[in-house]
Design an enzyme around this catalytic site. Structure first.
Site: not given
Length: 229
Positions: A86, A194, A196
């Site tokens: 990002c 994302h 994660e």
């Protein structure tokens, strides 16, 4: 294997990245402040999402001048693994470590939801645990995720198989549905979604976990090969 999670003023996904490494693959991980001038101890550097320096001027435009980015460039040249997520992707393009730019979403609205990604290149250290063409669910959260480059750069990305992820349904107007790219060496990846935030089914998807297992396997294979030599 040892990971660094960079922290800039305004980073807000640094904890997510730290916990993803800790929980998904159980490897050593440190927070590293943007003023750091030595990343030699780390095998993989994560440049997390957020709003570094408040996204003033342009997203990532100020962060690219932080002292730590000189070390990130050196690490990239050495073949270490660099993942920008990002705002981290925006920083890597501003720093010239990846081509192109991220501009305002075509809708001019912040988009925050799960999205379907296609794995366009499963032959990188970050994607080896995915199947070519596999569709995965990874969340997005951005207002400036619209990937843009000139025609020559796009042709080069396509010819060199540098497009790593594409959107199943383009949420931001990105050229060629591009969600993530890599450098020519394949050791630097930037992506707007994302991973994660998708490392456990409790989060709605664990499809992002395989990015971290891929990195670990690639690092182990590299070290095993070096030991044999």
């Amino acid at each position: 294997m040892k990971f660094a999670v960079l922290v800039f003023p305004g980073s807000n996904c640094d904890i997510d990245c730290y916990k993803a490494v800790e929980d998904a693959i159980g490897q050593e991980v440190d927070y590293v402040w943007h003023t750091a001038t030595d990343l030699s101890a780390y095998d993989c550097i994560l440049v997390p999402g957020g709003f570094s320096y408040g996204d003033y001027l342009r997203c990532g435009a100020i962060s690219r001048f932080a002292p730590v980015m000189n070390e990130v460039a050196k690490a990239a040249e050495q073949g270490k693994y660099i993942l920008g997520i990002c705002n981290g992707f925006q920083i890597l393009t501003e720093a010239g470590l990846l081509p192109g730019a991220l501009i305002r979403n075509m809708s001019l609205k912040f988009r925050c939801h799960d999205t379907v990604l296609k794995v366009s290149n499963a032959d990188t250290p970050f994607t080896r645990d995915y199947a070519p063409g596999e569709e995965i669910i990874i969340p997005i959260a951005h207002g400036e995720g619209n990937y843009y480059c000139d025609e020559e750069t796009l042709a080069s990305l396509q010819a060199n198989n540098q497009i790593v992820f594409t959107y199943g349904s383009n949420p931001n107007g990105s050229l060629g549905d591009i969600a993530g790219i890599c450098n020519e060496g394949g050791n630097v990846v930037g992506m707007m979604p994302h991973p994660e935030r998708a490392v456990d089914s409790l989060l709605g998807s664990e499809d992002g976990k395989r990015m971290f297992t891929s990195i670990l396997k690639a690092w182990r294979d590299r070290h095993d090969a070096a030991a044999i030599r």
